[in-house]
Design a protein around this motif. Sequence first.
Motif, PDB file in Angstrom:
ATOM      1  N   LYS A 240      17.813 -20.561 -32.227  1.00  0.00           N
ATOM      2  CA  LYS A 240      16.553 -19.897 -31.920  1.00  0.00           C
ATOM      3  C   LYS A 240      16.479 -18.525 -32.617  1.00  0.00           C
ATOM      4  CE  LYS A 240      15.639 -22.008 -27.438  1.00  0.00           C
ATOM      5  NZ  LYS A 240      15.494 -21.759 -25.983  1.00  0.00           N
ATOM      6  N   GLU A 243      15.921 -18.972 -36.381  1.00  0.00           N
ATOM      7  CA  GLU A 243      14.530 -19.369 -36.636  1.00  0.00           C
ATOM      8  C   GLU A 243      13.595 -18.172 -36.473  1.00  0.00           C
ATOM      9  OE1 GLU A 243      13.743 -22.555 -33.984  1.00  0.00           O
ATOM     10  OE2 GLU A 243      14.895 -24.034 -35.132  1.00  0.00           O
ATOM     11  N   LYS A 244      13.918 -17.303 -35.489  1.00  0.00           N
ATOM     12  CA  LYS A 244      13.065 -16.141 -35.250  1.00  0.00           C
ATOM     13  C   LYS A 244      13.154 -15.166 -36.408  1.00  0.00           C
ATOM     14  CE  LYS A 244      12.109 -12.642 -31.778  1.00  0.00           C
ATOM     15  NZ  LYS A 244      12.500 -12.069 -30.465  1.00  0.00           N
ATOM     16  N   GLU A 245      14.397 -14.939 -36.961  1.00  0.00           N
ATOM     17  CA  GLU A 245      14.579 -14.055 -38.088  1.00  0.00           C
ATOM     18  C   GLU A 245      13.898 -14.598 -39.335  1.00  0.00           C
ATOM     19  OE1 GLU A 245      18.736 -13.493 -38.540  1.00  0.00           O
ATOM     20  OE2 GLU A 245      18.929 -12.141 -36.795  1.00  0.00           O
ATOM     21  N   SER A 247      11.326 -16.533 -39.496  1.00  0.00           N
ATOM     22  CA  SER A 247       9.869 -16.428 -39.380  1.00  0.00           C
ATOM     23  C   SER A 247       9.418 -14.978 -39.552  1.00  0.00           C
ATOM     24  CB  SER A 247       9.434 -16.944 -37.999  1.00  0.00           C
ATOM     25  OG  SER A 247      10.021 -16.169 -36.961  1.00  0.00           O
ATOM     26  N   SER A 248      10.261 -14.007 -39.158  1.00  0.00           N
ATOM     27  CA  SER A 248       9.872 -12.609 -39.298  1.00  0.00           C
ATOM     28  C   SER A 248       9.911 -12.145 -40.775  1.00  0.00           C
ATOM     29  CB  SER A 248      10.776 -11.714 -38.449  1.00  0.00           C
ATOM     30  OG  SER A 248      12.124 -11.830 -38.868  1.00  0.00           O
TER      31      SER A 248
END
Length: 250
Positions: A240, A243-245, A247-248
């Motif tokens: 998670k 994936e968050k990094e 997307s950022s």
Amino acid sequence: MAASMRIVNLFRGQNQKLAHTGRVITIPFQRTYVLTDTEDPEFDEQEYELKLAKIRDCSGLNRAQKLKHYGKMPDVIFTEGFRGKRRNKLRRLYAAHGEASGINPGVMYPSREELSDLWDIENNWTQSFQEMKTNMENKKAAELEADRIRYEKIENAMANMDKMVKQYLDKQKKTEEDERRKDQTDTLLEEFKEQYGFNVRPDSVQFKTFKRMKSEEQKLLKSKQKKEEKKASSLKNLQKVLEKEASSKS
């Protein structure tokens, strides 16, 4: 024209001449016949009817039975000093036929012995009004006391309801736990037999050792499962974060 009457016994095949017609007849069966002659002026019709009724009567009842059957007064000879069943019979007859029976009405009154018995029953066996009142009051008081005790028990039970419910649930839980342990023990006994080829008692040393070994295996298995679940959870959290990094940056 008046007629005379004769009652004769005739036999089969016998010839008999009828006086009023002059005709001769042959008797077909052996029986009793009533022959009349219309030329006889001394014929008594009432006597004829009585004799004819006697011949026709096939009931087999005597006079007393017939009078009783037709509801007529029987032949009673009234005597003084009657007692017991005789007195009761005369009372029934007087009650049924009244004055026409010719029975002295005094038979309906109680005798000295009957009055003495009634007096004894009333004084020695029948309760007085005050006694009956006292008994009713005692009975009512006993019923009220029984109701009070019952209501008191109900109130105490309601006050202890929570405790009783908890005791019931604890008992039910203990029963379920005992059943679960018994099933587990039976399963381990079957596994012991399959593995070693003979039966043992649940309190034997071999079975206790086998049970402890199985318990340790279960603990290791649970520990391994927890580690795998923890590792899977960590990988999921790491995924998670990545994936968050990603997307950022995009």
